[in-house]
Design a protein around this motif. Structure first.
Motif, mmCIF file in Angstrom:
data_model
loop_
_atom_site.group_PDB
_atom_site.id
_atom_site.type_symbol
_atom_site.label_atom_id
_atom_site.label_comp_id
_atom_site.label_asym_id
_atom_site.label_seq_id
_atom_site.Cartn_x
_atom_site.Cartn_y
_atom_site.Cartn_z
ATOM 1 N N TRP A 60 0.839 -1.217 0.000
ATOM 2 C CA TRP A 60 0.000 0.000 0.000
ATOM 3 C C TRP A 60 0.864 1.254 0.000
ATOM 4 N N LEU A 61 1.965 1.167 0.760
ATOM 5 C CA LEU A 61 2.856 2.314 0.869
ATOM 6 C C LEU A 61 3.514 2.623 -0.476
ATOM 7 N N LYS A 62 3.902 1.571 -1.207
ATOM 8 C CA LYS A 62 4.509 1.782 -2.513
ATOM 9 C C LYS A 62 3.546 2.508 -3.454
ATOM 10 N N LYS A 63 2.301 2.010 -3.465
ATOM 11 C CA LYS A 63 1.303 2.627 -4.334
ATOM 12 C C LYS A 63 1.066 4.074 -3.953
ATOM 13 N N ARG A 64 1.043 4.302 -2.638
ATOM 14 C CA ARG A 64 0.786 5.672 -2.207
ATOM 15 C C ARG A 64 1.945 6.589 -2.570
ATOM 16 N N ARG A 65 3.153 6.083 -2.403
ATOM 17 C CA ARG A 65 4.313 6.910 -2.736
ATOM 18 C C ARG A 65 4.343 7.227 -4.236
ATOM 19 N N LEU A 66 3.947 6.252 -5.050
ATOM 20 C CA LEU A 66 3.885 6.502 -6.485
ATOM 21 C C LEU A 66 2.833 7.558 -6.812
ATOM 22 N N ALA A 67 1.712 7.455 -6.093
ATOM 23 C CA ALA A 67 0.633 8.416 -6.348
ATOM 24 C C ALA A 67 1.035 9.824 -5.945
ATOM 25 N N LEU A 68 1.948 9.926 -4.945
ATOM 26 C CA LEU A 68 2.347 11.238 -4.463
ATOM 27 C C LEU A 68 3.686 11.692 -5.042
ATOM 28 N N ALA A 69 4.241 10.897 -5.951
ATOM 29 C CA ALA A 69 5.589 11.197 -6.452
ATOM 30 C C ALA A 69 5.632 12.511 -7.236
ATOM 31 N N GLU A 70 4.580 12.826 -7.980
ATOM 32 C CA GLU A 70 4.612 14.002 -8.851
ATOM 33 C C GLU A 70 4.564 15.297 -8.050
ATOM 34 N N THR A 87 3.792 11.087 14.963
ATOM 35 C CA THR A 87 4.558 10.785 13.747
ATOM 36 C C THR A 87 3.915 11.312 12.469
ATOM 37 N N ARG A 88 2.580 11.534 12.521
ATOM 38 C CA ARG A 88 1.792 11.921 11.334
ATOM 39 C C ARG A 88 1.853 10.833 10.264
ATOM 40 N N ARG A 89 2.030 9.592 10.677
ATOM 41 C CA ARG A 89 2.107 8.468 9.747
ATOM 42 C C ARG A 89 1.240 7.336 10.277
ATOM 43 N N LEU A 90 0.222 6.959 9.507
ATOM 44 C CA LEU A 90 -0.722 5.943 9.952
ATOM 45 C C LEU A 90 -0.098 4.550 9.951
ATOM 46 N N VAL A 91 0.608 4.209 8.887
ATOM 47 C CA VAL A 91 1.166 2.864 8.782
ATOM 48 C C VAL A 91 2.250 2.648 9.835
ATOM 49 N N LEU A 92 3.126 3.608 9.999
ATOM 50 C CA LEU A 92 4.183 3.500 11.009
ATOM 51 C C LEU A 92 3.580 3.372 12.405
ATOM 52 N N SER A 93 2.572 4.175 12.693
ATOM 53 C CA SER A 93 1.926 4.127 14.008
ATOM 54 C C SER A 93 1.266 2.771 14.245
ATOM 55 N N THR A 94 0.638 2.239 13.210
ATOM 56 C CA THR A 94 0.014 0.921 13.330
ATOM 57 C C THR A 94 1.065 -0.150 13.588
ATOM 58 N N TRP A 95 2.168 -0.082 12.885
ATOM 59 C CA TRP A 95 3.248 -1.048 13.068
ATOM 60 C C TRP A 95 3.790 -1.000 14.498
ATOM 61 N N THR A 135 10.766 -0.660 10.998
ATOM 62 C CA THR A 135 10.431 0.673 11.513
ATOM 63 C C THR A 135 11.138 1.753 10.715
ATOM 64 N N LEU A 136 12.391 1.498 10.374
ATOM 65 C CA LEU A 136 13.148 2.477 9.591
ATOM 66 C C LEU A 136 12.543 2.647 8.201
ATOM 67 N N MET A 137 12.138 1.539 7.590
ATOM 68 C CA MET A 137 11.524 1.613 6.259
ATOM 69 C C MET A 137 10.207 2.380 6.306
ATOM 70 N N LEU A 138 9.389 2.064 7.299
ATOM 71 C CA LEU A 138 8.078 2.700 7.387
ATOM 72 C C LEU A 138 8.167 4.162 7.790
ATOM 73 N N SER A 139 9.302 4.555 8.372
ATOM 74 C CA SER A 139 9.460 5.967 8.743
ATOM 75 C C SER A 139 9.556 6.861 7.509
ATOM 76 N N ARG A 140 9.742 6.234 6.320
ATOM 77 C CA ARG A 140 9.793 7.001 5.061
ATOM 78 C C ARG A 140 8.394 7.201 4.477
ATOM 79 N N GLU A 141 7.393 6.689 5.147
ATOM 80 C CA GLU A 141 6.011 6.896 4.702
ATOM 81 C C GLU A 141 5.705 8.388 4.643
ATOM 82 N N PRO A 142 5.073 8.869 3.591
ATOM 83 C CA PRO A 142 4.688 10.287 3.529
ATOM 84 C C PRO A 142 3.774 10.653 4.686
ATOM 85 N N VAL A 143 3.988 11.818 5.223
ATOM 86 C CA VAL A 143 3.187 12.247 6.364
ATOM 87 C C VAL A 143 1.774 12.600 5.915
#
Length: 621
Positions: free
Chosen positions: A21-31, A99-107, A170-178
């Motif tokens: 999900w994070l990959k897809k979201r990052r792609l969607a927000l890449a532009e 953190t302003r990050r849902l996935v990281l907080s859930t993890w 945790t380090l990987m998920l910390s790169r989740e867009p806020v």
């Protein structure tokens, strides 16, 4: 470790899903980041709802109180699961605000849940008691406590791999867009709401007291295992926290104590007895033997494992000792023996060294110190464990030798051997100078009971055929530890007999070992459950072979020791002996009655003389 493995499997699966999900979201927000700033509240709400449902399903699977697989036949299990999930959602909400990050907080929440349920699983397995709020006191000295309990976990390499995996994820998920919209005033409002919910929940305010109604949930603080089986682990801890909050060190009811003393016909003892001559005072050695059980109490066992202890007990005072704990909680028995205060007088106290905070503790050590004794405590574990550094100081010990004095000591199994402790006791006991009290607290027989190094299962052990192979090995390994303990008890008896000075040796067990699989399979000779079983004690005097067999409670032991030693007792121990006289109590004497509890509370608060002053005067009736 099944619960731990299951929890990590769930986390891994959810991590994979979230990563995609994070990959897809990052792609969607890449532009552009503008898309993040305009993230739909509905999408965030849907994500939060998905997380909540996932928590409900996960806790339903992990918690023994909740049915799995979940069904829709009844609303009650889902409601119970939701009650256990509410504090978890609050934790996630606070992490999201930080953190302003849902996935990281859930993890991070999932990691906390995995640790919580893994520890609960281990505690239930070893001590047959669920995780409780007081257990979090161990976080005060995390280093020494972790090194002690780590023996119950997987190998060091596995622990390091798990820790490394958690760190990497945790380090990987910390790169989740806020969540870009969660900033400024919105973030402040969200933080205020989350904090308000947490504070009102933990303080037991409305509407939480209605939602978590103890009566409807059949919560019983005196039966933590049963309550956890009805409410779930997290809800049970919350209700226990409400029950214990603010109920710690309450002042005693003086008028009730006076009434009880008068009703019992208690007579005021003398204010104090004169000091005994130094040459009349015996040296005293006390050994609190870790998890000492006489296997003769179990059916299907053969041979006298504690032969030296039995032979010595036949030449002294001995019997069964009724202690306030089972399978663990050493300091509960230790506290009663060193103070003469029954913990039944302090019903909200589970770990006295951590919860009772007077600057001076009355009891055996301080009384002997007033008689001129040199007092020493020896324990081959860290002084921070159970807060003994502080507790022994306020109890009046002159010195405390902890694990720092045993760095190169011999180990038998997982811990420092009883032989090493005996060496230290003998080395510290001098033949001249003021009388001595040495309190030795062993650690050798602490679980886990699995072969380790020099320690192997006892080949001569005859165990009941009903035992599983795992339970049989556990019991045989424990018997190997017992044989080593018995050898050291015999060695101490020989040492005491060889001394020119009068010396008393008191040996007692702190509690039964946590051999729950053995107890459940074979039971006990007397048919009573494990939690009602006593442990052995003996008192050996190198100047007398008078024998006495008596079953007592651990809080009665210091008074008996003083009586045997001929040492003047203070007013409390006089009153305690009179209050526990069989002619004055209708119960067995192993449980503290109302009068004993009242006297103990007053003694703890140094107000016992107020009772004696009142009952010494004629009643107004």
């Amino acid at each position: 470790m099944l619960a731990l493995a299951q929890a990590w499997l769930i986390e891994y699966g959810l991590t994979v899903i979230f990563s995609e999900w994070l990959k897809k979201r990052r792609l969607a927000l890449a532009e552009t980041r503008l898309a993040g700033e305009n993230a739909s509240p509905m999408r965030l709400g849907a994500g939060a709802l998905t997380v909540g449902v996932a928590y409900v399903l996960l806790i339903s699977w992990l918690d023994p109180a909740l049915p799995w697989p979940a069904t829709f036949n009844s609303v009650q299990p889902w409601w119970l699961a939701l009650l256990n999930v509410i504090p978890v959602l609050m934790l996630t909400a606070i992490l999201v605000v930080i953190t302003r990050r849902l996935v990281l907080s859930t993890w991070l929440t999932l990691v906390a849940l995995a640790v919580l349920y893994a520890i609960n699983h281990l505690k239930v397995r070893e001590l047959a008691t669920p995780l409780l709020p007081d257990d979090f006191h161990f976080l005060r000295a995390l280093g020494v406590n972790y090194s002690f309990f780590s023996h119950y976990l997987t190998g060091v390499r596995t622990q390091l791999l798990i820790a490394a995996g958690v760190f990497v994820v945790t380090l990987m998920l910390s790169r989740e867009p806020v969540i870009a919209s969660l900033r400024g005033l919105r973030r402040a409002v969200a933080a205020a709401i989350a904090i308000a919910l947490v504070i009102t929940l933990f303080q037991g305010r409305m509407p939480w007291t209605h939602i978590y109604d103890p009566g409807r949930l059949q919560f019983e603080p005196w039966a933590p295992s049963d309550s956890a089986a009805r409410t779930g682990v997290i809800t049970n801890m919350l209700l226990f926290y409400w029950e214990l909050r603010g109920s710690g060190q309450q002042q005693p009811d003086l008028s009730n104590a006076i009434r009880l003393a008068r009703d019992a016909g208690l007579t005021p003892p003398e204010a104090a007895e004169v000091l005994a001559a130094a040459d009349e005072l015996p040296d005293i050695i006390i050994v609190q033997s870790e998890s000492l059980l006489d296997p003769a109490r179990l059916p299907g066992t053969a041979g006298a494992v504690l032969s030296r202890m039995h032979a010595s007990a036949a030449r002294g005072w001995s019997g069964d000792l009724y202690v306030p704990t089972f399978g663990g909680g050493t300091i509960r028995t230790e506290f009663e023996v060193l103070t003469g205060l029954p913990l039944a007088a302090f019903p909200h106290v589970r770990y006295p060294y951590l919860q009772l905070t007077r600057r001076e503790f009355p009891g055996l050590v301080r009384l002997l110190g007033e008689q001129g004794y040199r007092t020493l405590a020896i324990h081959p574990n860290g002084g921070a464990f159970w807060n003994r550094n502080h507790a022994f100081r306020v109890m009046g010990f002159d010195r405390f030798m902890d694990s720092s004095e045993f760095e190169d000591a011999h180990r038998y199994g997982w811990y420092v051997s009883d032989a090493a402790l005996t060496d230290k006791i003998i080395a510290e006991m001098t033949d001249d100078g003021a009388p001595q009290l040495i309190m030795g607290i062993s650690i050798q027989n602490h679980g886990p009971y699995a072969p380790h190094g020099e320690l192997q299962a006892d080949a001569a052990t005859a165990a009941d055929a009903a035992l599983s192979e795992e339970a049989r090995e556990m019991f045989a390994t424990y018997v190997s530890l017992l044989r080593a303990t018995d050898e050291q008890i015999g060695r101490l008896v020989d040492f005491v007999e060889s001394r020119s000075r009068r010396t008393l040796l008191l040996v007692y067990s702190d509690h039964l070992p946590p051999l729950n699989a053995v107890y459940e399979s074979v039971g006990f000779q007397d048919g009573r459950p494990a939690r009602e079983q006593p442990v052995p004690w003996m008192l050996f005097d190198n100047r007398s072979n008078d024998s006495l067999s008596r079953d007592i409670a651990s809080w009665s032991l210091p008074g008996m020791l003083l009586s045997r030693a001929g040492i003047p007792r203070d007013r409390y121990f006089h009153a305690l002996e009179e209050a526990t006289n069989e002619e004055r109590l209708s119960h067995s004497g192993f449980e503290a009655g109302d009068l004993v509890r009242a006297l103990a509370q007053l003694h703890y608060w140094d107000r016992l003389d107020e009772v004696f002053e009142e009952i010494d005067e004629p009643s107004a009736d």
